[in-house]
Design an enzyme around this catalytic site. Structure first.
Site, PDB file in Angstrom:
ATOM      1  N   HIS A  88       0.823  -1.207   0.000  1.00 50.34           N
ATOM      2  CA  HIS A  88       0.000   0.000   0.000  1.00 50.34           C
ATOM      3  C   HIS A  88       0.863   1.266   0.000  1.00 50.34           C
ATOM      4  O   HIS A  88       0.561   2.235  -0.718  1.00 50.34           O
ATOM      5  CB  HIS A  88      -0.916   0.006   1.223  1.00 50.34           C
ATOM      6  CG  HIS A  88      -2.097  -0.905   1.105  1.00 50.34           C
ATOM      7  ND1 HIS A  88      -3.056  -1.025   2.080  1.00 50.34           N
ATOM      8  CD2 HIS A  88      -2.469  -1.751   0.108  1.00 50.34           C
ATOM      9  CE1 HIS A  88      -3.973  -1.903   1.703  1.00 50.34           C
ATOM     10  NE2 HIS A  88      -3.628  -2.359   0.510  1.00 50.34           N
ATOM     11  N   TYR A  98      -9.442   4.119   3.081  1.00 54.08           N
ATOM     12  CA  TYR A  98     -10.038   3.024   3.846  1.00 54.08           C
ATOM     13  C   TYR A  98     -11.508   3.301   4.135  1.00 54.08           C
ATOM     14  O   TYR A  98     -12.314   2.367   4.248  1.00 54.08           O
ATOM     15  CB  TYR A  98      -9.274   2.806   5.151  1.00 54.08           C
ATOM     16  CG  TYR A  98      -7.961   2.082   4.951  1.00 54.08           C
ATOM     17  CD1 TYR A  98      -7.905   0.692   4.957  1.00 54.08           C
ATOM     18  CD2 TYR A  98      -6.773   2.781   4.747  1.00 54.08           C
ATOM     19  CE1 TYR A  98      -6.705   0.020   4.777  1.00 54.08           C
ATOM     20  CE2 TYR A  98      -5.570   2.123   4.561  1.00 54.08           C
ATOM     21  CZ  TYR A  98      -5.541   0.743   4.571  1.00 54.08           C
ATOM     22  OH  TYR A  98      -4.349   0.082   4.371  1.00 54.08           O
ATOM     23  N   GLU A 140       1.399   1.856   7.722  1.00 52.43           N
ATOM     24  CA  GLU A 140       1.714   2.644   6.531  1.00 52.43           C
ATOM     25  C   GLU A 140       2.200   4.040   6.907  1.00 52.43           C
ATOM     26  O   GLU A 140       3.125   4.573   6.273  1.00 52.43           O
ATOM     27  CB  GLU A 140       0.486   2.700   5.624  1.00 52.43           C
ATOM     28  CG  GLU A 140       0.199   1.346   4.960  1.00 52.43           C
ATOM     29  CD  GLU A 140      -1.261   1.140   4.598  1.00 52.43           C
ATOM     30  OE1 GLU A 140      -1.991   2.146   4.470  1.00 52.43           O
ATOM     31  OE2 GLU A 140      -1.669  -0.027   4.453  1.00 52.43           O
ATOM     32  N   ARG A 206       3.008  -0.583 -11.227  1.00 52.61           N
ATOM     33  CA  ARG A 206       3.505  -1.932 -10.989  1.00 52.61           C
ATOM     34  C   ARG A 206       4.771  -1.851 -10.124  1.00 52.61           C
ATOM     35  O   ARG A 206       5.492  -0.843 -10.147  1.00 52.61           O
ATOM     36  CB  ARG A 206       3.842  -2.660 -12.298  1.00 52.61           C
ATOM     37  CG  ARG A 206       2.674  -2.816 -13.245  1.00 52.61           C
ATOM     38  CD  ARG A 206       1.588  -3.737 -12.738  1.00 52.61           C
ATOM     39  NE  ARG A 206       0.563  -3.925 -13.763  1.00 52.61           N
ATOM     40  CZ  ARG A 206      -0.511  -3.140 -13.913  1.00 52.61           C
ATOM     41  NH1 ARG A 206      -0.677  -2.092 -13.107  1.00 52.61           N
ATOM     42  NH2 ARG A 206      -1.398  -3.395 -14.851  1.00 52.61           N
ATOM     43  N   GLN A 207       5.062  -2.948  -9.408  1.00 46.59           N
ATOM     44  CA  GLN A 207       6.232  -2.996  -8.540  1.00 46.59           C
ATOM     45  C   GLN A 207       7.355  -3.800  -9.206  1.00 46.59           C
ATOM     46  O   GLN A 207       7.088  -4.822  -9.859  1.00 46.59           O
ATOM     47  CB  GLN A 207       5.890  -3.649  -7.199  1.00 46.59           C
ATOM     48  CG  GLN A 207       5.106  -2.772  -6.249  1.00 46.59           C
ATOM     49  CD  GLN A 207       3.626  -2.729  -6.570  1.00 46.59           C
ATOM     50  OE1 GLN A 207       3.065  -3.701  -7.072  1.00 46.59           O
ATOM     51  NE2 GLN A 207       2.995  -1.600  -6.298  1.00 46.59           N
TER      52      GLN A 207
END
Length: 398
Positions: A88, A98, A140, A206-207
Site C-alpha cells: 500500500h 479506507y 503505513e 507496478r512494482q
C-alpha cells in the site's frame, strides 16, 4: 483484539461470510469502481482485476484476519499485515481511502447476505474491518515517516540512464533522480513502484525489485515482458519493455518491501524461480559487503539458460562469496547439464539445509509452496521462511 460481544458473533458467522467472501468482494469491486472509476484507472492493477487475483487476495486477507482474531485472541497476523502495508505504501495509499473501501465493502456484504446481516452482525464485522484497517493505517504511516514522505507522497521523477537487454523478454533499467539529488538508500530485497501513463490515459502502477546494491549510485530495476497465454499481456511491463529508453523519465516510488535480510550470521537459503531472482541479486551484493563469509545456499529454477535473466551476474556474485554454493534447475537444456545444473524443476530435498537456516523465497506461487513445504518438512520453523509475491498475495487466499 475483538471485543467480548463481537467474538462469538464473528465465530458464528465466519463460515457464512467466508463461504460468500468471493461473491462479496466481486460485488464490492463493482460498487467501488462504479462510484470511483479513477481508482481502477490510476491505482488498482487492471490486469489483476481482470483475472480475479486481486479479488481473491482481498477475500483471503479479510477471512485470514478474522480467523486469527477468533482463534488466537490477543495476536494478529503481523507478517500478512506488513506485506500489505508495504504494498500500500508503495502505491501511495492514504487513510481516507479506507473509508471509501468500508462504504462499498459493507454495502456488498449487506447485498449478498441480506437479512442475515443483523445489527449485531454488522457491528461485529465493522469491528473486524476497522481493527485491520487501523493496523494497516498505523503501519503505513510509519513507513511513510521512515521514507521521509508525507502520507501518500512517495513519488519522484527518475531518469533512465541505461537500458540493457538481459533476455529476449527481459530488460534492466538504471535510474537516477531527475533533479540530481541523492537516492534514498534501500534495503536489499526491496522494490519500487513505477507509474506509467498508458495510451488510454490510465496511470497504471507496478512494482519491480531493485537489483542494485543498496549503496550503488543508481537504482536498477528488471522488467519482464508479461505474456500469458489466454490472458491479456502485461500493460505496464510491455509498455516499459517497448518504450523505455535511456534519457526517458519515469515516475517511481520510494523503496518499500519487507523481504529484507535479517541481521545475524547464520546460514541463508536464497531460493528463486524466473524473474524472482531479482531481489536475490541485491541480497547477494549486500552480503558481499556486510558479511562475505556468511554461509549462503543459492537455488534458482528457470525455463532454460537463455530465459534466465542475470544468469552470468548470479554466477559471479555467488563465486565471489567464499562460503556460497549455487544450484540451478532448467526445464529445458540443450545437451548435458553443466556442473551445478540439473534438468527439471527445483528440488531442495537433496541439499544440505541446516536446521538454523533462514530462507528467502521469490518466484511463482507453486514454486514457493513446494519449497516452503520441503523446508518445513526438513524442520525449519515457519517464521524462518520468508517470501515475496509479485502481485496480489494469493498465498493467504489458498
Amino acid at each position: 483484539m475483538l471485543s467480548e460481544q463481537a467474538t462469538p458473533v464473528i465465530r458464528e458467522t465466519l463460515p457464512a461470510v467466508g463461504g460468500a467472501i468471493e461473491e462479496i468482494t466481486e460485488l464490492f469491486y463493482e460498487k467501488l469502481f462504479t462510484a470511483h472509476p479513477e481508482l481502477l484507472r490510476d491505482l488498482f492493477n487492471r490486469g489483476n482485476q481482470a483475472n480475479g487475483e486481486q479479488k481473491k487476495a482481498l477475500a483471503g486477507s479479510i477471512a485470514a484476519f478474522a480467523g486469527v482474531l477468533v482463534e488466537h485472541p490477543g495476536t494478529r497476523p503481523d507478517a500478512m499485515l506488513a506485506r500489505i502495508a508495504h504494498k500500500h505504501a508503495s502505491l501511495g495509499v492514504t487513510a481516507d481511502q479506507y473509508k471509501i473501501v468500508h462504504t462499498h465493502l459493507f454495502a456488498a456484504i449487506a447485498d449478498v447476505l441480506g437479512d442475515a446481516v443483523t445489527p449485531p452482525v454488522a457491528a461485529a464485522w465493522d469491528e473486524v474491518y476497522w481493527l485491520m484497517a487501523n493496523a494497516l493505517i498505523a503501519l503505513e504511516s510509519r513507513l511513510y515517516q521512515q521514507a521521509g514522505a508525507a502520507d501518500g507522497e512517495v513519488w519522484q521523477e527518475m531518469a533512465v540512464t541505461e537500458r540493457r537487454t538481459e533476455t529476449p523478454d527481459v530488460v534492466s533499467l538504471a535510474l537516477r533522480r531527475a533533479d540530481g539529488r541523492p537516492l534514498a538508500v534501500p534495503r536489499a530485497g526491496q522494490y519500487v513502484s513505477v507509474r506509467v501513463e498508458l495510451p488510454d490515459g490510465a496511470r497504471q502502477i507496478r512494482q519491480y525489485s531493485l537489483t542494485s546494491a543498496p549503496d550503488e549510485a543508481a537504482w536498477r530495476i528488471t522488467v519482464k515482458r508479461v505474456r500469458d497465454e489466454g490472458l491479456p499481456d502485461g500493460e505496464v511491463s510491455c509498455h516499459l519493455h517497448e518504450h523505455a529508453q535511456a534519457g526517458d523519465t519515469l515516475t517511481v516510488s520510494a523503496p518499500f518491501g519487507d523481504l529484507v535480510l535479517a541481521p545475524g550470521d547464520g546460514p541463508l537459503l536464497l531460493a528463486s524461480a524466473g524473474i524472482g531472482v531479482t531481489p536475490m541479486l541485491a541480497m547477494l551484493k549486500d552480503i558481499a559487503v556486510s558479511d562475505p563469509t556468511r554461509p549462503v545456499t543459492v537455488v534458482h529454477a528457470d525455463r532454460s539458460p537463455a530465459d534466465h535473466a542475470h544468469r552470468e551476474e548470479l554466477h559471479k556474485l555467488v563465486a565471489a562469496l567464499p562460503d556460497a554454493t549455487l544450484h540451478l534447475w532448467y526445464e529445458h537444456l540443450d545437451g548435458p547439464p553443466p556442473a551445478g545444473t540439473s534438468p527439471g524443476h527445483a528440488d531442495i530435498t537433496a541439499l544440505d539445509v541446516p536446521a538454523h537456516t533462514t530462507a528467502y523465497l521469490c518466484g511463482p506461487l507453486p514454486f514457493m509452496r513446494t519449497v516452503r513445504g520441503d523446508l518445513l518438512r526438513r524442520g525449519l520453523p515457519p517464521e524462518a521462511v520468508h517470501y515475496e509475491v509479485f502481485g496480489p498475495d494469493l498465498w493467504i487466499a489458498g
